[in-house]
Design a protein around this motif. Structure first.
Motif, PDB file in Angstrom:
ATOM      1  N   THR A  73       0.848  -1.192   0.000  1.00  0.00           N
ATOM      2  CA  THR A  73       0.000   0.000   0.000  1.00  0.00           C
ATOM      3  C   THR A  73       0.885   1.245   0.000  1.00  0.00           C
ATOM      4  N   SER A  74       0.236   2.389   0.154  1.00  0.00           N
ATOM      5  CA  SER A  74       0.944   3.673   0.163  1.00  0.00           C
ATOM      6  C   SER A  74       1.513   4.023   1.531  1.00  0.00           C
ATOM      7  N   PHE A  75       1.380   3.149   2.508  1.00  0.00           N
ATOM      8  CA  PHE A  75       1.760   3.459   3.881  1.00  0.00           C
ATOM      9  C   PHE A  75       3.243   3.773   4.007  1.00  0.00           C
ATOM     10  N   THR A  76       4.094   3.034   3.304  1.00  0.00           N
ATOM     11  CA  THR A  76       5.540   3.197   3.445  1.00  0.00           C
ATOM     12  C   THR A  76       5.978   4.608   3.089  1.00  0.00           C
ATOM     13  N   ARG A  77       5.547   5.093   1.927  1.00  0.00           N
ATOM     14  CA  ARG A  77       5.945   6.432   1.500  1.00  0.00           C
ATOM     15  C   ARG A  77       5.468   7.490   2.484  1.00  0.00           C
ATOM     16  N   ILE A  78       4.242   7.370   2.951  1.00  0.00           N
ATOM     17  CA  ILE A  78       3.660   8.409   3.804  1.00  0.00           C
ATOM     18  C   ILE A  78       4.354   8.471   5.157  1.00  0.00           C
TER      19      ILE A  78
END
Length: 256
Positions: A73-78
């Protein structure tokens, strides 16, 4: 005794299949088929699982959810960008880790909303209505995540991991297996997060340099520049509405 033994062997196979499903996405379709067969056989004679065994399976699946959240998911970047922002402001524990994780989680849900809706439409609802089996539901869910991850993955990272794996050329993005896509996606997310973090860090670094130069010219060598620069950095961040800019830019970085 033999019946109990067969029961626990099947239960172990079910838990192993569930772990393989998230730990090795390259074989998610095969693992889903095996998991579906295990569910059908676990009770014997095709009987469904009892409530206690359903809870056991659910608790086993919960152990792999953090890895699934971080990897696909996008969790890592955020979370990386927000952590860099906190360090750029010179704050050690403000906002606290719980707040950063909560912000990252809810912003990830916002970014992943189209994917979640697609998974619900093509997989969860048909499975709940008993139109498809669990193997087909997991396969369709994987396809939706595959599309999202391909859009956010750099071609150079895909080519690098394909070269390492000595994989043949793929005719279309749909043919890229998860074994190559997943590490390429994580690498691209890390690279993008650090690029965004670098751009966020620059204005605060300028403030630190100005304050340090001013203190040195005044002969105040023993005074820490961080103490003086922190209020100015907070003031700048508030004046430009930094949280709105950061959250909006992060959400926009996944569009396109």
């Amino acid at each position: 005794m033999r019946t109990d033994r067969r029961f626990w062997l099947r239960a172990a196979a079910l838990a192993g299949g569930a772990a393989l499903l998230c730990a090795a996405p390259a074989a998610y379709a095969q693992a889903a088929d095996g998991l579906s067969r295990a569910v059908n056989e676990i009770g014997g004679d095709g009987r469904p699982l009892s409530l206690s065994l359903q809870i056991l399976v659910l608790m086993s699946l919960l152990t792999v959810l953090p890895s699934l959240l971080l990897m696909m998911t996008s969790f890592t970047r955020i979370i990386i960008v927000l952590s860099i922002l906190r360090h750029a402001l010179g704050l050690q524990q403000t906002p606290p880790n719980q707040v950063l994780v909560g912000l990252s989680l809810f912003l990830s849900l916002f970014v992943m909303a189209p994917v979640i809706s697609e998974v619900n439409r093509v997989a969860i609802e048909p499975y709940g209505q008993e139109q498809i089996d669990i193997g087909t539901a997991v396969s369709r869910s994987g396809d939706a995540l595959h599309v999202f991850m391909m859009k956010q993955t750099r071609k150079t990272d895909l080519m690098m991991f394909a070269k390492i794996a000595k994989a043949p050329s793929y005719a279309s993005p749909k043919d890229v297996p998860f074994s190559i896509l997943l590490p390429a996606f994580v690498t691209s997310e890390l690279k993008t997060a650090f690029q965004i973090g670098f751009l966020i860090f620059l204005p605060f670094l300028v403030i630190d340099l100005i304050v340090a130069s001013a203190l040195m010219s005044l002969g105040m060598m023993m005074l820490s520049p961080t103490i003086i620069s922190m209020p100015f950095k907070l003031l700048l961040f508030v004046l430009v509405d930094g949280w709105a800019l950061t959250m909006g830019s992060l959400a926009s970085s996944f569009v396109g």
